[in-house]
Motif scaffolding. Sequence first.
Motif, PDB file in Angstrom:
ATOM      1  N   THR A 107       9.456 -27.064  35.902  1.00 51.59           N
ATOM      2  CA  THR A 107      10.710 -27.786  35.736  1.00 51.59           C
ATOM      3  C   THR A 107      10.583 -29.111  36.466  1.00 51.59           C
ATOM      4  O   THR A 107       9.694 -29.286  37.314  1.00 51.59           O
ATOM      5  N   ALA A 108      11.473 -30.042  36.155  1.00 51.99           N
ATOM      6  CA  ALA A 108      11.378 -31.384  36.736  1.00 51.99           C
ATOM      7  C   ALA A 108      11.417 -31.355  38.252  1.00 51.99           C
ATOM      8  O   ALA A 108      10.754 -32.164  38.922  1.00 51.99           O
ATOM      9  N   ALA A 109      12.162 -30.425  38.840  1.00 49.72           N
ATOM     10  CA  ALA A 109      12.276 -30.367  40.302  1.00 49.72           C
ATOM     11  C   ALA A 109      10.943 -30.028  40.968  1.00 49.72           C
ATOM     12  O   ALA A 109      10.717 -30.381  42.135  1.00 49.72           O
ATOM     13  N   LEU A 110      10.065 -29.344  40.233  1.00 50.45           N
ATOM     14  CA  LEU A 110       8.766 -28.961  40.790  1.00 50.45           C
ATOM     15  C   LEU A 110       7.673 -29.971  40.507  1.00 50.45           C
ATOM     16  O   LEU A 110       6.574 -29.873  41.046  1.00 50.45           O
ATOM     17  N   ASP A 111       7.963 -30.954  39.653  1.00 50.02           N
ATOM     18  CA  ASP A 111       6.963 -31.972  39.310  1.00 50.02           C
ATOM     19  C   ASP A 111       6.983 -33.094  40.352  1.00 50.02           C
ATOM     20  O   ASP A 111       7.365 -34.231  40.080  1.00 50.02           O
ATOM     21  N   ILE A 112       6.569 -32.735  41.547  1.00 51.05           N
ATOM     22  CA  ILE A 112       6.602 -33.646  42.693  1.00 51.05           C
ATOM     23  C   ILE A 112       5.324 -34.473  42.687  1.00 51.05           C
ATOM     24  O   ILE A 112       4.220 -33.935  42.759  1.00 51.05           O
ATOM     25  N   THR A 113       5.455 -35.769  42.600  1.00 50.81           N
ATOM     26  CA  THR A 113       4.295 -36.658  42.556  1.00 50.81           C
ATOM     27  C   THR A 113       4.087 -37.405  43.872  1.00 50.81           C
ATOM     28  O   THR A 113       3.059 -38.046  44.062  1.00 50.81           O
ATOM     29  N   GLY A 114       5.095 -37.355  44.750  1.00 47.28           N
ATOM     30  CA  GLY A 114       5.008 -38.058  46.029  1.00 47.28           C
ATOM     31  C   GLY A 114       4.811 -37.091  47.188  1.00 47.28           C
ATOM     32  O   GLY A 114       4.089 -36.092  47.057  1.00 47.28           O
ATOM     33  N   ASP A 115       5.445 -37.359  48.308  1.00 52.91           N
ATOM     34  CA  ASP A 115       5.278 -36.527  49.499  1.00 52.91           C
ATOM     35  C   ASP A 115       5.678 -35.081  49.219  1.00 52.91           C
ATOM     36  O   ASP A 115       6.666 -34.813  48.517  1.00 52.91           O
ATOM     37  N   LEU A 116       4.924 -34.155  49.818  1.00 50.36           N
ATOM     38  CA  LEU A 116       5.065 -32.739  49.484  1.00 50.36           C
ATOM     39  C   LEU A 116       4.970 -31.903  50.747  1.00 50.36           C
ATOM     40  O   LEU A 116       4.230 -32.239  51.676  1.00 50.36           O
ATOM     41  N   ASP A 117       5.690 -30.767  50.749  1.00 45.74           N
ATOM     42  CA  ASP A 117       5.701 -29.842  51.886  1.00 45.74           C
ATOM     43  C   ASP A 117       5.647 -28.417  51.320  1.00 45.74           C
ATOM     44  O   ASP A 117       6.586 -27.972  50.665  1.00 45.74           O
ATOM     45  N   LEU A 118       4.514 -27.721  51.538  1.00 48.33           N
ATOM     46  CA  LEU A 118       4.334 -26.343  51.065  1.00 48.33           C
ATOM     47  C   LEU A 118       4.343 -25.400  52.254  1.00 48.33           C
ATOM     48  O   LEU A 118       3.677 -25.657  53.267  1.00 48.33           O
ATOM     49  N   GLY A 136       1.049 -22.249  44.602  1.00 46.79           N
ATOM     50  CA  GLY A 136       0.713 -23.501  43.940  1.00 46.79           C
ATOM     51  C   GLY A 136       1.160 -23.586  42.501  1.00 46.79           C
ATOM     52  O   GLY A 136       1.582 -22.610  41.874  1.00 46.79           O
ATOM     53  N   LYS A 137       1.006 -24.776  42.006  1.00 42.49           N
ATOM     54  CA  LYS A 137       1.299 -25.122  40.617  1.00 42.49           C
ATOM     55  C   LYS A 137      -0.035 -25.595  40.045  1.00 42.49           C
ATOM     56  O   LYS A 137      -0.387 -26.772  40.135  1.00 42.49           O
TER      57      LYS A 137
END
Length: 925
Positions: A107-118, A136-137
């Motif tokens: 979904t769009a909310a998971l399509d993070i292209t910038g800063d990320l925190d897992l 992961g994705k």
Amino acid sequence: MTFPQTPLDVRVELGIGGAWTDVTADTYTRSPITITRGAADESSSLEPSTCELEFNNRLGKYSPRNPLSPYYGLIGRNTPVRVSVPGPESYLQVDGSATSYARTPDTAALDITGDLDLRIEATCDWNAVSGQALLGKWNSATNQRSYLLRIGAGNVYFNWSVAGTASIFVQRPLPGLPRRAALRATMDVNNGAGGYTVRFYWATSMAGPWTQIGDPVTVTPTTSIYSGTAPLEIAPQAVSGVPPMRGIVHRAEVRNGINGTLAADFDARARPAGSTGWTDSASRVWTLGAGAAVNDRAYRFVGEISSWPARWDVSGKDVYVTVEAAGTTRRLGQGKKALESTLRRRIPSAPSLLAYWPLEESDTADTLAYSPVAGVEPLQLSGVDWAGDDTLGGSAPLPTIKAGSTLSARVPATTVTGWQAEFVYYLPTLPAVQTEVLRLGITGATMRTVVLYASVSATRLEILDAEGALLGWFNLTTASSLSAFAGKWNRLAIYSGDYGGGTTLLTATWRDVTTNVRYYLSATAAGTAQGRVTTVSAAWDSLLEGMALGHLSVFSTPGTGAVGTPPTTLIYDGADDGFLGETALARINRLGGEEAATVDLAGRGSDAPALSTRLGPQRPDTLLALLEEIQDADGGILYERQDRPGLVYRDRKSLYNQPVALALNYNATGEVPPPLEPVEDDQRLRNDVTVTRDGGTSARSVVATGPMSVQPPPAGVGPYDEALTLSLYDDSQPAPIAQWRTHLGTWDEARYPTVTVWLHAAPHLINSILGMDIGDRLQISNPPPWLPPDTIDQHMLGYTEVLDQFGWTLSMNCTPARPWQVGVVEDSLLGRADTDGCTLTSGVTAGATSVAVTSSPGPRWITSSVFPAMFPFDVTVGGEVMRVTACTGTGLAQTFTVTRSVNGISKAHAAGTRLSLTQPMRAAL
């Protein structure tokens, strides 16, 4: 109502027909379920876990040969059984299979292209050598790679892709994590300095606080993350080369930005057992694969029932089966077959292998050497001393040749051109004149024979046609190369390669098994293809007498065709010297991978920042003997799992400076019922220890002074000696290991063989008990006045657990924890070194606050005027703990200002009474 007001929900399940079947209703409560696990008393040997159960058998259900039983043909020897109680919360169970995962769609909310925190909080084997994909994705097969958090071989990795095709990753060595822990990775795609930054963290839970793992990884230029279509998964299924995780997942989060908005919030803790899907707080819809499950049980025993003895009373109305299930160790201990040598185990796994002859036959062999490769004829070897040399770490004994020894073998046909032949050898000295070492027969090419010669003047490689004419040759006369050819165990490989223009390159390379240094000899032959090896042969004269050789193999893999490049197949690497120098945890993890079909084996600990003990070669022996060899050398604990069949090795370093897992109060009802009986005995007393490296030197450590020394009473206790031989890497190791063993063996403190907890009387301790494992630390505060006033500090080595409807008792076998409190540089408590001797200069009264001391031989104590930040600290004098708030004097005679009775003891002390740091720094092994 909750336990103990209502019966304890103990569940017993049998593995019947491949599924777990609840048989609690048939389990008698008149005989409590009794579980034993870990070491009994202070035994260091691995002991099987056991579970005693009694089943109602009035209907004959638990008679394996009763055809009227619903379990007929489904129960019998080694039927799986597990026992569980309610856990503190629900969790997601994943088993590492292709259907065991939790997934939410892209979904769009998971399509993070910038800063990320897992972030993920899990209970798993953090040091699994095969690796585990955590969160992961990511889909390697469809080039939909976005972001991934994974672990493997003691490291944590963050992977991402810019375009979905190529993978980029950074890593950091994992510290020794507790069984349940949280991992976190943050990605700053543009750190403002022309690059990106990745940081890793860990915590005991996702509530934090977070501890950074290693330094940040900063690289230029900036980066971005691919906006792919793969779903977000816990235990990702489509990561090339990395299996999905196996264990328990409690929580997981994906955040858009570092500490940013929640994009996914997986939390299994409050989900009902059996849940198959739900919507999280970030509106992500989660579904579970068929192999995953939400569970809320805490497993206290998992094992196998090996026998079903049916019994009944004289009336025939009370029919029952009393069984004692056992853990994995019992089954492993039944067989006595030794694991084969590391070379014999490793070489057959090469996918390009055509032929292989170990040559590990016994000294009664005749002229045939078998091949473990199907379809390969035995090798003919005559005139040798079979099993004449047993000095190669990666092999069983190998033959040595004599004058007139011959070798011949046929290699199965193949359509693949290009080849590699390899073997290990020990040549005592180079022959005085040129002597044949090995001859290869070739087909499918103009060249028909390749011969390697050796002498004190040169090693020579010849390429011959069908008439015996030279097509190419080369003499290597370099002194260093010639010297390296003899006098040590080497690995010799001869291989072909395409040199271009219709020319074939032939290379011979020998590699020192111990140092891994490689030497090259190359020759070219024009007008010939590479061909295929059809025979291997040799005819040796007296000039090579005494040469040992073995593990002869032929592969269908050519070299690169470039001069001075190593062979393509490197399957011998590491195995040739028996993995000499491998760390204890690395060996546990490797054996776990090799023996996965036999036992579930995992390591607990870390080789970062300090290595576990480096080991000697792995020689042929039973699996249990090899595991115990690791335990003996490293000094950790090998024990059976409680959540699934298998073994865990907890390395020595994981026992240092542990947090307290179970805090007990003697005065609290039910927390420490009788018996609590300290024992002052000599069961583990060792004050004279000699350690020998197997095949190497020895070192001795003797405690010469003090109350536990070799001095006769009353100055000491007299000699208690020990001598042991350990599998160690080099001769620098015996001395510190001997010193560490005398440190443990002369620790002057009572041990508590049994510490009991009544959980039915203290149910608030249940969650802490469920979180404990073998080797964990417990403390008992407020001991009774007839015992020393200090907090009782112990490690749990094993326990006996009794489960009943209204009773739950845990009796723990313990050993002192304080000798495992080791020095930490610049730590205010663990970073202080004691003097080499200090006594009271004069006597002090029970209320004196000024104490004169003399250090002999020194060094003196630090003064409060120079090191004010290092005060206060505690010292012990005659059993009383005093807190030193100031120290004056620049010589060995000094004056302390103290606060008395820190531990509740206050009394007068005579001149000459010994004074020492209450918590002196002890260097770790």
